[in-house]
Motif scaffolding. Structure first.
Motif, PDB file in Angstrom:
ATOM      1  N   TYR A 238       0.280  -9.434  -8.295  1.00 24.74           N
ATOM      2  CA  TYR A 238       0.005  -8.010  -8.210  1.00 24.74           C
ATOM      3  C   TYR A 238       0.324  -7.320  -9.527  1.00 24.74           C
ATOM      4  O   TYR A 238       1.328  -7.668 -10.174  1.00 24.74           O
ATOM      5  N   CYS A 239      -0.485  -6.336  -9.881  1.00 21.50           N
ATOM      6  CA  CYS A 239      -0.067  -5.423 -10.936  1.00 21.50           C
ATOM      7  C   CYS A 239       0.476  -4.173 -10.264  1.00 21.50           C
ATOM      8  O   CYS A 239       0.072  -3.808  -9.160  1.00 21.50           O
ATOM      9  N   ALA A 240       1.421  -3.547 -10.917  1.00 16.41           N
ATOM     10  CA  ALA A 240       2.091  -2.384 -10.355  1.00 16.41           C
ATOM     11  C   ALA A 240       2.226  -1.306 -11.420  1.00 16.41           C
ATOM     12  O   ALA A 240       2.411  -1.603 -12.602  1.00 16.41           O
ATOM     13  N   LYS A 241       2.161  -0.073 -10.976  1.00 18.47           N
ATOM     14  CA  LYS A 241       2.290   1.067 -11.876  1.00 18.47           C
ATOM     15  C   LYS A 241       3.758   1.460 -11.962  1.00 18.47           C
ATOM     16  O   LYS A 241       4.352   1.864 -10.969  1.00 18.47           O
ATOM     17  N   GLY A 242       4.310   1.297 -13.159  1.00 17.28           N
ATOM     18  CA  GLY A 242       5.694   1.671 -13.361  1.00 17.28           C
ATOM     19  C   GLY A 242       6.577   0.470 -13.645  1.00 17.28           C
ATOM     20  O   GLY A 242       6.127  -0.673 -13.732  1.00 17.28           O
ATOM     21  N   VAL A 243       7.862   0.755 -13.785  1.00 15.54           N
ATOM     22  CA  VAL A 243       8.869  -0.287 -13.989  1.00 15.54           C
ATOM     23  C   VAL A 243      10.060   0.044 -13.123  1.00 15.54           C
ATOM     24  O   VAL A 243      10.172   1.133 -12.566  1.00 15.54           O
ATOM     25  N   GLY A 244      10.966  -0.925 -12.983  1.00 16.03           N
ATOM     26  CA  GLY A 244      12.180  -0.659 -12.225  1.00 16.03           C
ATOM     27  C   GLY A 244      12.142  -1.261 -10.833  1.00 16.03           C
ATOM     28  O   GLY A 244      12.012  -2.466 -10.681  1.00 16.03           O
ATOM     29  N   ASP A 245      12.258  -0.419  -9.839  1.00 17.09           N
ATOM     30  CA  ASP A 245      12.313  -0.878  -8.447  1.00 17.09           C
ATOM     31  C   ASP A 245      10.935  -1.378  -8.034  1.00 17.09           C
ATOM     32  O   ASP A 245      10.172  -0.685  -7.340  1.00 17.09           O
ATOM     33  N   TYR A 246      10.616  -2.591  -8.428  1.00 18.70           N
ATOM     34  CA  TYR A 246       9.244  -3.079  -8.308  1.00 18.70           C
ATOM     35  C   TYR A 246       8.768  -3.190  -6.868  1.00 18.70           C
ATOM     36  O   TYR A 246       7.571  -3.177  -6.610  1.00 18.70           O
ATOM     37  N   GLU A 247       9.705  -3.312  -5.907  1.00 14.90           N
ATOM     38  CA  GLU A 247       9.266  -3.406  -4.504  1.00 14.90           C
ATOM     39  C   GLU A 247       8.652  -2.100  -4.030  1.00 14.90           C
ATOM     40  O   GLU A 247       7.907  -2.079  -3.053  1.00 14.90           O
ATOM     41  N   ARG A 248       8.995  -1.017  -4.690  1.00  9.72           N
ATOM     42  CA  ARG A 248       8.504   0.298  -4.264  1.00  9.72           C
ATOM     43  C   ARG A 248       7.365   0.813  -5.138  1.00  9.72           C
ATOM     44  O   ARG A 248       6.803   1.871  -4.858  1.00  9.72           O
ATOM     45  N   LEU A 249       7.005   0.090  -6.187  1.00  8.93           N
ATOM     46  CA  LEU A 249       5.968   0.576  -7.093  1.00  8.93           C
ATOM     47  C   LEU A 249       4.604   0.478  -6.431  1.00  8.93           C
ATOM     48  O   LEU A 249       4.326  -0.483  -5.700  1.00  8.93           O
ATOM     49  N   PRO A 250       3.720   1.442  -6.732  1.00 13.93           N
ATOM     50  CA  PRO A 250       2.337   1.314  -6.258  1.00 13.93           C
ATOM     51  C   PRO A 250       1.702   0.068  -6.869  1.00 13.93           C
ATOM     52  O   PRO A 250       1.870  -0.190  -8.066  1.00 13.93           O
ATOM     53  N   ARG A 251       0.990  -0.697  -6.055  1.00 13.80           N
ATOM     54  CA  ARG A 251       0.365  -1.900  -6.594  1.00 13.80           C
ATOM     55  C   ARG A 251      -0.985  -2.128  -5.934  1.00 13.80           C
ATOM     56  O   ARG A 251      -1.319  -1.501  -4.932  1.00 13.80           O
ATOM     57  N   GLY A 252      -1.743  -3.027  -6.523  1.00 15.31           N
ATOM     58  CA  GLY A 252      -3.048  -3.334  -5.988  1.00 15.31           C
ATOM     59  C   GLY A 252      -2.976  -4.331  -4.849  1.00 15.31           C
ATOM     60  O   GLY A 252      -1.891  -4.722  -4.428  1.00 15.31           O
ATOM     61  N   PRO A 253      -4.138  -4.783  -4.369  1.00 12.46           N
ATOM     62  CA  PRO A 253      -4.184  -5.737  -3.256  1.00 12.46           C
ATOM     63  C   PRO A 253      -3.813  -7.153  -3.672  1.00 12.46           C
ATOM     64  O   PRO A 253      -3.540  -8.006  -2.813  1.00 12.46           O
ATOM     65  N   GLY A 254      -3.809  -7.416  -4.977  1.00 10.07           N
ATOM     66  CA  GLY A 254      -3.411  -8.723  -5.457  1.00 10.07           C
ATOM     67  C   GLY A 254      -4.560  -9.698  -5.624  1.00 10.07           C
ATOM     68  O   GLY A 254      -5.672  -9.478  -5.131  1.00 10.07           O
ATOM     69  N   THR A 255      -4.268 -10.760  -6.368  1.00  7.24           N
ATOM     70  CA  THR A 255      -5.227 -11.849  -6.543  1.00  7.24           C
ATOM     71  C   THR A 255      -4.474 -13.169  -6.388  1.00  7.24           C
ATOM     72  O   THR A 255      -3.363 -13.312  -6.901  1.00  7.24           O
ATOM     73  N   GLN A 256      -5.069 -14.105  -5.662  1.00  9.84           N
ATOM     74  CA  GLN A 256      -4.387 -15.351  -5.342  1.00  9.84           C
ATOM     75  C   GLN A 256      -4.540 -16.369  -6.456  1.00  9.84           C
ATOM     76  O   GLN A 256      -5.649 -16.622  -6.937  1.00  9.84           O
ATOM     77  N   VAL A 257      -3.432 -16.954  -6.850  1.00  4.68           N
ATOM     78  CA  VAL A 257      -3.420 -18.067  -7.807  1.00  4.68           C
ATOM     79  C   VAL A 257      -2.859 -19.283  -7.096  1.00  4.68           C
ATOM     80  O   VAL A 257      -1.751 -19.216  -6.543  1.00  4.68           O
ATOM     81  N   THR A 258      -3.620 -20.353  -7.095  1.00  2.00           N
ATOM     82  CA  THR A 258      -3.180 -21.597  -6.480  1.00  2.00           C
ATOM     83  C   THR A 258      -3.209 -22.688  -7.536  1.00  2.00           C
ATOM     84  O   THR A 258      -4.249 -22.941  -8.157  1.00  2.00           O
ATOM     85  N   VAL A 259      -2.054 -23.313  -7.743  1.00  3.21           N
ATOM     86  CA  VAL A 259      -1.930 -24.387  -8.723  1.00  3.21           C
ATOM     87  C   VAL A 259      -1.742 -25.691  -7.965  1.00  3.21           C
ATOM     88  O   VAL A 259      -0.721 -25.898  -7.309  1.00  3.21           O
ATOM     89  N   SER A 260      -2.733 -26.534  -8.060  1.00  2.00           N
ATOM     90  CA  SER A 260      -2.709 -27.774  -7.284  1.00  2.00           C
ATOM     91  C   SER A 260      -3.634 -28.793  -7.925  1.00  2.00           C
ATOM     92  O   SER A 260      -4.676 -28.448  -8.485  1.00  2.00           O
ATOM     93  N   SER A 261      -3.238 -30.057  -7.802  1.00  2.00           N
ATOM     94  CA  SER A 261      -4.090 -31.132  -8.292  1.00  2.00           C
ATOM     95  C   SER A 261      -5.002 -31.646  -7.181  1.00  2.00           C
ATOM     96  O   SER A 261      -5.817 -32.538  -7.403  1.00  2.00           O
TER      97      SER A 261
END
Length: 116
Positions: free
Chosen positions: A93-116
């Motif tokens: 997720y990207c979030a607007k702001g710094v600090g208390d990151y659990e409370r920052l506004p953020r987007g819906p996210g993008t999934q990253v999967t690392v696997s062989s």
């Protein structure tokens, strides 16, 4: 209305690379500190990086492998992921702001999967 939308995630092999993007609108991006956070399955949110006027900082788990950058003309934040490990599998997720990151506004996210 403020909006953040991440993209660029996908399936990648260990050791591979990805570039995530975060397109923003509805606020003055160039004036805004920004952060990247992630959440792995069954785990808490993890702060990864923040960028603001004084520079960019990284969590120890990603320092030297991940790089945050921004294009203020495009209102877009980036995260370059290199030397990926299976433990980097998470929703990012990207979030607007710094600090208390659990409370920052953020987007819906993008999934990253690392696997062989």
């Amino acid at each position: 209305e403020e909006s953040l939308v991440e993209s660029g995630g996908g399936l990648v092999q260990p050791g591979g690379s990805l570039r995530l993007s975060c397109a923003t609108s509805g606020f003055i991006f160039s004036d805004s500190p920004m952060s990247w956070i992630r959440q792995a399955p069954g785990k808490a949110l993890e702060w990864l990086s923040s960028t603001w006027y004084s520079g960019t900082t990284y969590a120890g788990s990603v320092k030297g492998r991940f790089t945050t950058s921004r294009d203020n003309a495009k209102n877009t934040l980036y995260l370059d992921l290199n030397s990926l490990k299976t433990e980097d599998t998470a929703r990012y997720y990207c979030a607007k702001g710094v600090g208390d990151y659990e409370r920052l506004p953020r987007g819906p996210g993008t999934q990253v999967t690392v696997s062989s």
